[in-house]
Design an enzyme around this catalytic site. Sequence first.
Site, PDB file in Angstrom:
ATOM      1  N   PRO A 146       0.826  -1.210   0.000  1.00  0.00           N
ATOM      2  CA  PRO A 146       0.000   0.000   0.000  1.00  0.00           C
ATOM      3  C   PRO A 146       0.861   1.261   0.000  1.00  0.00           C
ATOM      4  O   PRO A 146       1.945   1.273   0.570  1.00  0.00           O
ATOM      5  CB  PRO A 146      -0.809  -0.103   1.298  1.00  0.00           C
ATOM      6  CG  PRO A 146      -0.292  -1.253   2.049  1.00  0.00           C
ATOM      7  CD  PRO A 146       0.678  -2.015   1.203  1.00  0.00           C
ATOM      8  N   GLY A 183       2.448   5.303   5.401  1.00  0.00           N
ATOM      9  CA  GLY A 183       3.540   5.312   6.379  1.00  0.00           C
ATOM     10  C   GLY A 183       4.359   4.037   6.384  1.00  0.00           C
ATOM     11  O   GLY A 183       5.076   3.762   7.341  1.00  0.00           O
ATOM     12  N   ALA A 196       9.991   5.847  -0.295  1.00  0.00           N
ATOM     13  CA  ALA A 196      11.427   5.551  -0.205  1.00  0.00           C
ATOM     14  C   ALA A 196      11.758   4.252  -0.935  1.00  0.00           C
ATOM     15  O   ALA A 196      12.803   4.142  -1.585  1.00  0.00           O
ATOM     16  CB  ALA A 196      11.848   5.453   1.262  1.00  0.00           C
ATOM     17  N   ASP A 212      13.858   6.043   6.217  1.00  0.00           N
ATOM     18  CA  ASP A 212      13.068   5.250   5.262  1.00  0.00           C
ATOM     19  C   ASP A 212      13.937   4.714   4.123  1.00  0.00           C
ATOM     20  O   ASP A 212      13.861   3.540   3.758  1.00  0.00           O
ATOM     21  CB  ASP A 212      11.949   6.105   4.657  1.00  0.00           C
ATOM     22  CG  ASP A 212      10.790   6.317   5.612  1.00  0.00           C
ATOM     23  OD1 ASP A 212      10.979   6.098   6.812  1.00  0.00           O
ATOM     24  OD2 ASP A 212       9.699   6.701   5.149  1.00  0.00           O
TER      25      ASP A 212
HETATM   26  O1  PMV Z   1       6.811   8.901   6.110  1.00  0.00           O
HETATM   27  P1  PMV Z   1       6.644   8.006   7.332  1.00  0.00           P
HETATM   28  O2  PMV Z   1       5.256   7.902   7.818  1.00  0.00           O
HETATM   29  O3  PMV Z   1       7.367   6.717   7.173  1.00  0.00           O
HETATM   30  O4  PMV Z   1       7.421   8.771   8.529  1.00  0.00           O
HETATM   31  C1  PMV Z   1       8.773   9.044   8.453  1.00  0.00           C
HETATM   32  C2  PMV Z   1       9.363   9.076   9.820  1.00  0.00           C
HETATM   33  C3  PMV Z   1       9.488  10.458  10.448  1.00  0.00           C
HETATM   34  O5  PMV Z   1      10.391  10.253  11.521  1.00  0.00           O
HETATM   35  C4  PMV Z   1       8.160  10.945  10.990  1.00  0.00           C
HETATM   36  C5  PMV Z   1      10.060  11.493   9.489  1.00  0.00           C
HETATM   37  C6  PMV Z   1      11.497  11.254   9.069  1.00  0.00           C
HETATM   38  O6  PMV Z   1      11.940  11.946   8.137  1.00  0.00           O
HETATM   39  O7  PMV Z   1      12.187  10.427   9.673  1.00  0.00           O
END
Ligand code: PMV
Length: 297
Positions: A80, A84, A89, A134
Amino acid sequence: MARASGKVILCGEHAVVYGCPAIAIGIDRGVQARAQRSAQPELRFGDVVVHDPDTLRAYHALLERLNAPCTATQVALEMPHGVGLGASAAVAVAIARAVSELEDSAPASERDARLLEAANAWETVFHQNPSGVDTACALAGGVIRFRRSQGFERLPLGTGFELAIAVAGPPMPTRQMVESVARIRERARERFQRDLDAITALVDNAALCLGAGDLAGLGQLLDYNHMLLSSWLVSTSEIEDAIRLARAQGALGAKLTGAGGGGCVIALPGEAGASAILEAWASAGYRCFSTHVPASP
Ligand code: PMV
């Protein structure tokens, strides 16, 4: 065909933006990409040519870093998107891998650094100031401890385990959630610093629990991390509901993962196993699945 995995952040999200460590886990689901040289750069998701200006800007930034401006790439998502789980990435790393496979004969360590730089150029278009956790996890897979100033290291695991994952509502853009945490930091810097210190300690302890196979200890640390994240107002009623359901099914710990404001929840199953949690979530209408995290060989 190149591949990169999606991820969940086990602990340390948001704090990682401020230089604290975080632990991330590559999940079974990911992204595939195939690249070929072409007269013009082109990006397709499946058979659909991408016209979204931000995505094209990200693609061009990535190609520029790899010195490969004229490349056509086709991407296939097995996970998905926008919840998050690090799909963006994973897309960036899969594309960078596919492009670099066309010509790169550099040693693996140099190649990985170039791939990360290219993937981070993509992420910067969407997140402005991504910590890099990520992309590091998409590149490395497995379980990593990441720190902005140090990059990533692989963590040894004393035991394998399942992780249950639910999509608890539509997510907010990561950039928006990171900005909202930054405003909380501005309002109470000293308190925020204490929270960061607590998260640094709990992430270090979580790494010890993973190494020792102490899942009960790990679960408590996940709960503690969630409490601190909630105090930064990144939880929602749906996230809290999904966590409550998981705990009622014997979860050793549960928390939001990623930026919050919606998006995903992770739960570490107890004796009743992941299936009990997944059934409870599915009955409540949450999309959910589990991923296996294997012990170190
Ligand atoms: O984009 P997500 O939901 O995987 O969040 C990334 C993690 C954060 O720590 C919130 C942002 C970051 O750049 O590390």
